[in-house]
Design a protein around this motif. Structure first.
Motif, PDB file in Angstrom:
ATOM      1  N   ILE A 271      33.830  -7.781 -16.233  1.00  0.00           N
ATOM      2  CA  ILE A 271      33.929  -9.231 -16.001  1.00  0.00           C
ATOM      3  C   ILE A 271      35.350  -9.625 -15.608  1.00  0.00           C
ATOM      4  CG2 ILE A 271      33.669 -11.518 -17.032  1.00  0.00           C
ATOM      5  CD1 ILE A 271      31.494 -10.349 -18.854  1.00  0.00           C
ATOM      6  N   THR A 272      36.340  -9.033 -16.285  1.00  0.00           N
ATOM      7  CA  THR A 272      37.752  -9.326 -15.960  1.00  0.00           C
ATOM      8  C   THR A 272      38.057  -8.977 -14.517  1.00  0.00           C
ATOM      9  OG1 THR A 272      38.388  -8.885 -18.262  1.00  0.00           O
ATOM     10  CG2 THR A 272      40.146  -8.865 -16.609  1.00  0.00           C
ATOM     11  N   ASN A 273      37.607  -7.801 -14.072  1.00  0.00           N
ATOM     12  CA  ASN A 273      37.814  -7.405 -12.678  1.00  0.00           C
ATOM     13  C   ASN A 273      37.079  -8.333 -11.722  1.00  0.00           C
ATOM     14  OD1 ASN A 273      39.459  -5.280 -13.313  1.00  0.00           O
ATOM     15  ND2 ASN A 273      37.917  -3.693 -13.047  1.00  0.00           N
ATOM     16  N   ALA A 274      35.851  -8.742 -12.117  1.00  0.00           N
ATOM     17  CA  ALA A 274      35.062  -9.630 -11.263  1.00  0.00           C
ATOM     18  C   ALA A 274      35.789 -10.954 -11.030  1.00  0.00           C
ATOM     19  CB  ALA A 274      33.697  -9.886 -11.902  1.00  0.00           C
ATOM     20  N   ILE A 275      36.449 -11.438 -12.064  1.00  0.00           N
ATOM     21  CA  ILE A 275      37.214 -12.683 -11.930  1.00  0.00           C
ATOM     22  C   ILE A 275      38.493 -12.458 -11.135  1.00  0.00           C
ATOM     23  CG2 ILE A 275      38.516 -14.426 -13.231  1.00  0.00           C
ATOM     24  CD1 ILE A 275      36.425 -14.049 -15.500  1.00  0.00           C
ATOM     25  N   LYS A 276      39.179 -11.346 -11.446  1.00  0.00           N
ATOM     26  CA  LYS A 276      40.466 -11.061 -10.798  1.00  0.00           C
ATOM     27  C   LYS A 276      40.319 -10.830  -9.295  1.00  0.00           C
ATOM     28  CE  LYS A 276      42.722  -7.225 -11.976  1.00  0.00           C
ATOM     29  NZ  LYS A 276      43.712  -6.260 -12.474  1.00  0.00           N
ATOM     30  N   TYR A 277      39.278 -10.069  -8.911  1.00  0.00           N
ATOM     31  CA  TYR A 277      39.138  -9.683  -7.506  1.00  0.00           C
ATOM     32  C   TYR A 277      38.216 -10.620  -6.722  1.00  0.00           C
ATOM     33  CZ  TYR A 277      41.542  -5.409  -8.834  1.00  0.00           C
ATOM     34  OH  TYR A 277      42.482  -4.514  -9.282  1.00  0.00           O
ATOM     35  N   ALA A 278      38.079 -11.851  -7.232  1.00  0.00           N
ATOM     36  CA  ALA A 278      37.269 -12.831  -6.510  1.00  0.00           C
ATOM     37  C   ALA A 278      38.000 -14.165  -6.408  1.00  0.00           C
ATOM     38  CB  ALA A 278      35.920 -13.001  -7.204  1.00  0.00           C
ATOM     39  N   PRO A 279      39.227 -14.157  -5.858  1.00  0.00           N
ATOM     40  CA  PRO A 279      39.974 -15.416  -5.744  1.00  0.00           C
ATOM     41  C   PRO A 279      39.243 -16.390  -4.819  1.00  0.00           C
ATOM     42  CG  PRO A 279      41.021 -13.675  -4.449  1.00  0.00           C
ATOM     43  CD  PRO A 279      39.953 -13.022  -5.257  1.00  0.00           C
ATOM     44  N   GLY A 280      39.274 -17.657  -5.176  1.00  0.00           N
ATOM     45  CA  GLY A 280      38.602 -18.662  -4.352  1.00  0.00           C
ATOM     46  C   GLY A 280      37.140 -18.863  -4.707  1.00  0.00           C
ATOM     47  N   THR A 281      36.615 -18.070  -5.652  1.00  0.00           N
ATOM     48  CA  THR A 281      35.235 -18.244  -6.101  1.00  0.00           C
ATOM     49  C   THR A 281      35.240 -18.740  -7.539  1.00  0.00           C
ATOM     50  OG1 THR A 281      34.946 -15.995  -6.969  1.00  0.00           O
ATOM     51  CG2 THR A 281      34.534 -16.314  -4.621  1.00  0.00           C
ATOM     52  N   ASN A 282      34.058 -19.130  -8.030  1.00  0.00           N
ATOM     53  CA  ASN A 282      34.045 -19.711  -9.387  1.00  0.00           C
ATOM     54  C   ASN A 282      32.872 -19.272 -10.252  1.00  0.00           C
ATOM     55  OD1 ASN A 282      31.957 -21.025  -8.185  1.00  0.00           O
ATOM     56  ND2 ASN A 282      32.766 -23.089  -8.454  1.00  0.00           N
ATOM     57  N   GLN A 283      32.202 -18.168  -9.853  1.00  0.00           N
ATOM     58  CA  GLN A 283      31.122 -17.713 -10.719  1.00  0.00           C
ATOM     59  C   GLN A 283      30.953 -16.196 -10.686  1.00  0.00           C
ATOM     60  OE1 GLN A 283      27.136 -18.888  -9.829  1.00  0.00           O
ATOM     61  NE2 GLN A 283      27.320 -18.564  -7.623  1.00  0.00           N
ATOM     62  N   VAL A 284      30.458 -15.703 -11.811  1.00  0.00           N
ATOM     63  CA  VAL A 284      30.168 -14.280 -11.987  1.00  0.00           C
ATOM     64  C   VAL A 284      28.807 -14.181 -12.652  1.00  0.00           C
ATOM     65  CG1 VAL A 284      30.796 -12.204 -13.281  1.00  0.00           C
ATOM     66  CG2 VAL A 284      32.571 -13.532 -12.157  1.00  0.00           C
ATOM     67  N   ASN A 285      27.973 -13.249 -12.198  1.00  0.00           N
ATOM     68  CA  ASN A 285      26.655 -13.052 -12.791  1.00  0.00           C
ATOM     69  C   ASN A 285      26.618 -11.771 -13.619  1.00  0.00           C
ATOM     70  OD1 ASN A 285      25.744 -15.361 -11.504  1.00  0.00           O
ATOM     71  ND2 ASN A 285      24.858 -14.246  -9.768  1.00  0.00           N
ATOM     72  N   VAL A 286      26.164 -11.890 -14.864  1.00  0.00           N
ATOM     73  CA  VAL A 286      26.016 -10.732 -15.751  1.00  0.00           C
ATOM     74  C   VAL A 286      24.526 -10.519 -16.009  1.00  0.00           C
ATOM     75  CG1 VAL A 286      26.587  -9.709 -17.971  1.00  0.00           C
ATOM     76  CG2 VAL A 286      28.241 -11.218 -16.833  1.00  0.00           C
ATOM     77  N   THR A 287      24.005  -9.392 -15.566  1.00  0.00           N
ATOM     78  CA  THR A 287      22.584  -9.078 -15.754  1.00  0.00           C
ATOM     79  C   THR A 287      22.433  -8.028 -16.834  1.00  0.00           C
ATOM     80  OG1 THR A 287      22.127  -9.523 -13.409  1.00  0.00           O
ATOM     81  CG2 THR A 287      20.482  -8.240 -14.618  1.00  0.00           C
ATOM     82  N   VAL A 288      21.508  -8.268 -17.761  1.00  0.00           N
ATOM     83  CA  VAL A 288      21.266  -7.298 -18.837  1.00  0.00           C
ATOM     84  C   VAL A 288      19.777  -7.220 -19.117  1.00  0.00           C
ATOM     85  CG1 VAL A 288      21.663  -9.043 -20.635  1.00  0.00           C
ATOM     86  CG2 VAL A 288      21.831  -6.621 -21.202  1.00  0.00           C
ATOM     87  N   ASN A 289      19.263  -5.999 -19.208  1.00  0.00           N
ATOM     88  CA  ASN A 289      17.865  -5.804 -19.601  1.00  0.00           C
ATOM     89  C   ASN A 289      17.663  -4.366 -20.044  1.00  0.00           C
ATOM     90  OD1 ASN A 289      17.101  -4.129 -17.224  1.00  0.00           O
ATOM     91  ND2 ASN A 289      17.435  -6.055 -16.097  1.00  0.00           N
ATOM     92  N   ILE A 290      16.538  -4.124 -20.677  1.00  0.00           N
ATOM     93  CA  ILE A 290      16.170  -2.764 -21.097  1.00  0.00           C
ATOM     94  C   ILE A 290      14.859  -2.400 -20.417  1.00  0.00           C
ATOM     95  CG2 ILE A 290      15.374  -1.337 -23.026  1.00  0.00           C
ATOM     96  CD1 ILE A 290      17.438  -2.655 -24.768  1.00  0.00           C
ATOM     97  N   LYS A 291      14.868  -1.238 -19.770  1.00  0.00           N
ATOM     98  CA  LYS A 291      13.674  -0.772 -19.069  1.00  0.00           C
ATOM     99  C   LYS A 291      13.577   0.741 -19.203  1.00  0.00           C
ATOM    100  CE  LYS A 291      11.343  -0.948 -14.580  1.00  0.00           C
ATOM    101  NZ  LYS A 291      11.452  -1.358 -13.161  1.00  0.00           N
ATOM    102  N   ASP A 292      12.392   1.219 -19.507  1.00  0.00           N
ATOM    103  CA  ASP A 292      12.143   2.662 -19.640  1.00  0.00           C
ATOM    104  C   ASP A 292      13.103   3.325 -20.627  1.00  0.00           C
ATOM    105  OD1 ASP A 292      10.100   2.447 -17.746  1.00  0.00           O
ATOM    106  OD2 ASP A 292      11.489   2.781 -16.085  1.00  0.00           O
ATOM    107  N   GLY A 293      13.375   2.625 -21.721  1.00  0.00           N
ATOM    108  CA  GLY A 293      14.213   3.208 -22.764  1.00  0.00           C
ATOM    109  C   GLY A 293      15.686   3.296 -22.405  1.00  0.00           C
TER     110      GLY A 293
END
Length: 377
Positions: A271-293
């Motif tokens: 997340i820190t890198n996503a914010i740092k390397y995206a100047p001029g933007t204002n959102q980050v998406n974090v996807t989390v799920n469990i599938k097939d163990g």
């Protein structure tokens, strides 16, 4: 493999049978032109070459072969029943031959010579292999030394920057306190705290990489709620980056087995890198799920992205994208540490990215102790 070149079939067959009886792999050619075509296609240790042949004699064949880069180390033995004078023998050596045998041939002598050439060939091959390995080792050590020097230079600069800032803010804080200006003093104190946190992060990364190198990086493996771990990371970074919207997509209440602190470290790094390397933007998406163990977690930004050529290097130790190294601070070890953490969990780590469109860093890990141990084997 040995190539026998002779325009007389009876000579080819008889010599071929003798050599094969002594476990040599043999190929044949009935003319100089055929021999040259075969030399271009195949690799031969030794060429037994008849001198007296129509159209193209043995000397011409040898001279042509000497011009082939792939056959420059191939040994040539001339055989001749007619051209037995000294001038022909001399010409044979000048044409690139290593030996010149006149007919009738003493087959025992010929076999001894062939075995000697094979032994020399094997010795040269092994020496070349050793030489290549030594050169590779030297090259690796030069590159390693260069990387080490570069890293020390970067680390010194990155550590010095927050230290200098802290020193400056403390001096300003002292002046504000003398003037009894509490509001400005509080502002300087907050900024100094931010720089100290940056310094702490750098030191933690340096300590982690030291532990990885020495094999002393400890993991506290236990069962925990993956969703809580992700929520904690998002909440902490949302507070320190109020202008960014960190969107959580998906959730899971399943318990997983792993080192909660280390996996949270990976999520925070993403997340820190996503914010740092995206100047001029204002959102980050974090996807989390469990599938097939397996737990799948991905962090997507909409920033500068990474070229396809550099994506496979991004998790290497000390690697920094060259065109961004002057724009963004960092030691080039954060993602390397993340990859080591995910590897210790028996998982995979990767990135999908398009330049100027953003990047998505992800990891996939098994959620049970048994699967982790199985994937580590």
């Amino acid at each position: 493999m040995i190539l026998i070149v002779d325009d007389r079939p009876e000579n080819l067959i008889s010599l071929q049978k003798v050599l094969q009886a002594h476990n040599f792999e043999v190929d044949t050619a009935s003319s100089g032109e055929e021999a040259l075509k075969k030399v271009l296609k195949n690799n031969y240790v030794l060429i037994i070459l008849d001198v007296q042949m129509p159209d193209m004699d043995g000397f011409e064949v040898a001279e042509a072969i000497s011009g082939f880069s792939k056959a420059k180390d191939t040994a040539i033995i001339f055989l001749s029943a007619v051209n037995t004078e000294l001038k022909f023998i001399t010409k044979g050596y000048l044409s690139g031959g290593l030996d010149y045998i006149t007919k009738p041939v003493d087959i025992n002598v010929l076999l001894l010579k062939i075995k000697t050439f094979y032994r020399i060939y094997e010795q040269n091959r092994k020496l070349n292999e050793v030489q290549e390995k030594l050169l590779e080792e030297i090259e690796f050590r030069k590159q390693a030394e260069h990387k080490k020097d570069e890293f020390i230079s970067i680390a010194s600069h990155e550590l010095k920057t927050p230290l200098t800032s802290v020193k400056g803010y403390i001096q300003l804080l002292q002046r504000s306190l003398k003037r009894d200006d509490k509001a400005i003093a509080q502002n300087h104190l907050e900024k100094a705290s931010i720089q100290l946190e940056k310094l702490n992060e750098l030191i933690v990364d340096l300590l982690d990489i030291s532990k990885i190198e020495s094999g002393k990086m400890k993991f506290n493996m236990k069962t925990f709620c993956a969703d809580n771990m992700v929520n904690n990371a998002i909440e902490m970074l949302q507070q320190s980056n109020p202008d960014f919207k960190i969107n959580k997509l998906g959730k899971t209440h399943e318990m997983i087995f792993g080192d909660e602190m280390r996996l949270e470290q990976v999520v925070i790094n993403f997340i820190t890198n996503a914010i740092k390397y995206a100047p001029g933007t204002n959102q980050v998406n974090v996807t989390v799920n469990i599938k097939d163990g397996k737990l799948y977690l991905a962090v997507k930004d909409f920033g500068i992205g990474i070229s396809k050529e550099q994506q496979h290097k991004i998790f290497d130790k000390f690697y920094r994208v060259e065109e961004n190294s002057n724009r963004f601070n960092g030691l080039g070890i954060g993602l390397y540490i993340c990859s080591e953490i995910i590897n210790r969990h028996g998982g995979t780590i990767g990135v999908n990215s398009v330049p100027d469109e953003g990047s998505e860093f992800y990891f996939i890990i098994p959620i049970t102790e048994g699967e982790i141990l199985k994937n580590q084997i």
